[in-house]
Design a protein around this motif. Structure first.
Motif, PDB file in Angstrom:
ATOM      1  N   UNK A 237       0.842  -1.375  -0.084  1.00 36.86           N
ATOM      2  CA  UNK A 237      -0.176  -0.125   0.096  1.00 36.86           C
ATOM      3  C   UNK A 237       0.823   1.260  -0.035  1.00 36.86           C
ATOM      4  N   UNK A 238       1.922   1.199   0.672  1.00 36.73           N
ATOM      5  CA  UNK A 238       2.664   2.202   0.729  1.00 36.73           C
ATOM      6  C   UNK A 238       3.883   2.343  -0.302  1.00 36.73           C
ATOM      7  N   UNK A 239       4.038   1.650  -1.156  1.00 39.74           N
ATOM      8  CA  UNK A 239       4.817   1.555  -2.071  1.00 39.74           C
ATOM      9  C   UNK A 239       4.761   2.687  -3.350  1.00 39.74           C
ATOM     10  N   UNK A 240       3.716   3.215  -3.551  1.00 36.68           N
ATOM     11  CA  UNK A 240       3.403   4.154  -4.420  1.00 36.68           C
ATOM     12  C   UNK A 240       3.386   3.279  -6.064  1.00 36.68           C
ATOM     13  N   UNK A 241       3.616   2.127  -5.936  1.00 39.33           N
ATOM     14  CA  UNK A 241       3.273   1.452  -7.271  1.00 39.33           C
ATOM     15  C   UNK A 241       1.896   1.131  -7.634  1.00 39.33           C
ATOM     16  N   UNK A 242       1.752   1.007  -8.562  1.00 44.00           N
ATOM     17  CA  UNK A 242       0.141   0.390  -9.238  1.00 44.00           C
ATOM     18  C   UNK A 242      -0.050  -0.827  -8.720  1.00 44.00           C
ATOM     19  N   UNK A 243      -1.189  -0.993  -8.297  1.00 43.08           N
ATOM     20  CA  UNK A 243      -1.627  -2.437  -7.797  1.00 43.08           C
ATOM     21  C   UNK A 243      -1.221  -3.409  -8.699  1.00 43.08           C
ATOM     22  N   UNK A 244      -1.502  -3.209 -10.198  1.00 42.40           N
ATOM     23  CA  UNK A 244      -1.009  -4.580 -11.212  1.00 42.40           C
ATOM     24  C   UNK A 244       0.359  -4.567 -11.258  1.00 42.40           C
ATOM     25  N   UNK A 245       1.350  -3.759 -10.762  1.00 39.39           N
ATOM     26  CA  UNK A 245       2.789  -3.894 -10.950  1.00 39.39           C
ATOM     27  C   UNK A 245       3.422  -4.768  -9.869  1.00 39.39           C
ATOM     28  N   UNK A 246       2.542  -5.062  -8.871  1.00 39.04           N
ATOM     29  CA  UNK A 246       3.211  -6.129  -7.820  1.00 39.04           C
ATOM     30  C   UNK A 246       2.027  -7.307  -7.895  1.00 39.04           C
ATOM     31  N   UNK A 247       2.774  -8.445  -7.941  1.00 42.50           N
ATOM     32  CA  UNK A 247       2.049  -9.744  -7.751  1.00 42.50           C
ATOM     33  C   UNK A 247       2.213 -10.265  -6.369  1.00 42.50           C
ATOM     34  N   UNK A 248       1.179 -10.432  -5.775  1.00 46.19           N
ATOM     35  CA  UNK A 248       0.984 -11.055  -4.180  1.00 46.19           C
ATOM     36  C   UNK A 248       0.591 -12.574  -4.230  1.00 46.19           C
ATOM     37  N   UNK A 249       1.349 -13.406  -3.492  1.00 50.94           N
ATOM     38  CA  UNK A 249       0.902 -14.562  -3.278  1.00 50.94           C
ATOM     39  C   UNK A 249       0.786 -14.927  -1.793  1.00 50.94           C
ATOM     40  N   UNK A 250      -0.285 -15.371  -1.517  1.00 48.92           N
ATOM     41  CA  UNK A 250      -0.364 -16.064  -0.177  1.00 48.92           C
ATOM     42  C   UNK A 250      -1.059 -17.561  -0.256  1.00 48.92           C
ATOM     43  N   UNK A 251      -0.883 -18.044   1.200  1.00 44.70           N
ATOM     44  CA  UNK A 251      -1.164 -19.702   1.242  1.00 44.70           C
ATOM     45  C   UNK A 251      -2.277 -19.958   2.344  1.00 44.70           C
ATOM     46  N   UNK A 252      -2.971 -20.715   2.162  1.00 46.30           N
ATOM     47  CA  UNK A 252      -3.984 -21.272   3.164  1.00 46.30           C
ATOM     48  C   UNK A 252      -3.448 -22.191   4.288  1.00 46.30           C
ATOM     49  N   UNK A 253      -3.537 -21.937   5.482  1.00 44.32           N
ATOM     50  CA  UNK A 253      -2.773 -22.637   6.476  1.00 44.32           C
ATOM     51  C   UNK A 253      -3.570 -24.046   6.769  1.00 44.32           C
ATOM     52  N   UNK A 254      -2.933 -24.984   6.941  1.00 40.16           N
ATOM     53  CA  UNK A 254      -3.606 -26.259   7.119  1.00 40.16           C
ATOM     54  C   UNK A 254      -4.727 -26.494   7.851  1.00 40.16           C
ATOM     55  N   UNK A 255      -4.819 -25.869   9.046  1.00 40.12           N
ATOM     56  CA  UNK A 255      -5.859 -25.997  10.172  1.00 40.12           C
ATOM     57  C   UNK A 255      -7.249 -25.474   9.362  1.00 40.12           C
ATOM     58  N   UNK A 256      -6.715 -24.606   8.512  1.00 39.94           N
ATOM     59  CA  UNK A 256      -8.235 -23.949   7.578  1.00 39.94           C
ATOM     60  C   UNK A 256      -8.632 -24.713   6.632  1.00 39.94           C
ATOM     61  N   UNK A 257      -8.120 -25.957   6.397  1.00 40.46           N
ATOM     62  CA  UNK A 257      -8.608 -26.596   5.199  1.00 40.46           C
ATOM     63  C   UNK A 257     -10.113 -27.032   5.238  1.00 40.46           C
ATOM     64  N   UNK A 258     -10.762 -27.272   4.209  1.00 38.86           N
ATOM     65  CA  UNK A 258     -12.102 -27.566   4.201  1.00 38.86           C
ATOM     66  C   UNK A 258     -12.676 -26.232   3.369  1.00 38.86           C
ATOM     67  N   UNK A 259     -14.032 -26.838   2.749  1.00 39.96           N
ATOM     68  CA  UNK A 259     -14.501 -25.690   1.965  1.00 39.96           C
ATOM     69  C   UNK A 259     -14.888 -24.365   2.638  1.00 39.96           C
ATOM     70  N   UNK A 260     -15.896 -24.513   3.678  1.00 41.11           N
ATOM     71  CA  UNK A 260     -16.304 -23.187   4.073  1.00 41.11           C
ATOM     72  C   UNK A 260     -15.218 -22.568   4.950  1.00 41.11           C
TER      73      UNK A 260
END
Length: 289
Positions: free
Chosen positions: A66-89
């Motif tokens: 947010x603070x970078x001053x770069x356009x959102x489409x210039x930064x590729x962001x990846x995150x991952x689901x933690x194992x205890x949160x697996x399941x559809x809902x």
């Protein structure tokens, strides 16, 4: 901002989304330091940031973006689901929580962090990911630490092939059979722990190549990944090392160098992390190997 990103190849995933081939990981970066570290990474030229719910530092990544001053489409962001949160809902709820911490409207790439087979939920989790992608909330969806038999279950249950499998991969654990499987199914290989937690940087084969090329050992290993076609996400907390890692884009390994590094593979004996079939939570309740 650095202009190094102009030479960072953009890799096209099987869904048409593109990702910078050389990215930046924040595993084990303390939450209180993450915003500053990611800010430095963006300043030196990285444009792909990889985090995870289990790392507890998504807020810092979001603040730096947010603070970078770069356009959102210039930064590729990846995150991952933690194992205890697996399941559809529970996966849907966990995604909302991660997006709140990242302060993003759309995520570039969401990964199932581990198959966690004892939980028996990764297929239901994947179905939730598909729904999120279809709703326009995620551009690309993938997995991490999956083996061929885990993919078989996904393929039997759905028609959506993961775009990426992020796996432990370095000169001592080259995972050739798994990389071949990925190529056969249009899945790109992304390497975590790309320098074996630093263990391979003193290897005489690698240091010899580095000396001949006037490069560092880390640059040689990262260049090896790049020339194999891997997406790679090294981590550093110091700007000088970040710049050094980006310098891997400026060197080229010869065929003899690639062959020499190929000879360093130790198979499963080279694994530094957890075996995907025996790791069922993050970070608690795990069994190494």
């Amino acid at each position: 901002m650095s202009q190094t990103t102009s030479t960072n190849p953009q890799i096209r995933l099987n869904d048409g989304v593109t990702i910078p081939q050389l990215g930046f990981g924040v595993f084990q970066v303390p939450p209180e330091d993450t915003e500053q570290v990611v800010t430095h990474a963006l300043e030196v030229g990285f444009r792909s940031i990889d985090t995870a719910a289990g790392y507890k530092n998504e807020e810092g990544v979001g603040a730096a973006v947010a603070a970078s001053g770069l356009a959102r489409d210039e930064i590729f962001v990846t995150t991952k689901l933690a194992n205890p949160d697996q399941g559809h809902d529970s996966a849907l709820a966990a995604f909302d929580a991660s997006m709140g911490k990242l302060d993003l409207d759309v995520l570039d790439l969401y990964l199932i962090h581990w198959p966690s087979p004892a939980r028996g939920e990764f297929v239901n989790t994947w179905k939730a990911f598909i729904e999120l992608q279809q709703a326009g909330r995620i551009r690309s969806i993938g997995v991490s630490n999956f083996l061929p038999h885990h993919f078989t279950e996904l393929f039997e249950a759905t028609e959506v092939v993961p775009s990426v499998n992020q796996i432990e991969l370095h000169p001592y654990l080259q995972q050739k059979e798994l990389r071949t499987f990925h190529a056969q199914h249009g899945i790109l290989t992304e390497a975590w722990s790309p320098i074996a937690q630093g263990d391979c940087l003193d290897d005489p084969i690698i240091t010899g190549i580095a000396e001949r090329l006037g490069a560092t050992a880390a640059q040689v290993v990262l260049r090896w990944h790049l020339q194999l076609g891997n997406i790679v996400i090294p981590k550093s907390v110091t700007p000088s090392r970040m710049r050094e890692n980006l310098g891997a884009l400026e060197i080229t390994l010869g065929e003899e160098d690639i062959a020499a590094i190929e000879g360093l593979d130790r198979g499963e004996d080279g694994r530094r992390g957890f075996h995907p079939d025996r790791f069922n939570a993050f970070p608690e309740d795990f069994e190494k190997r």
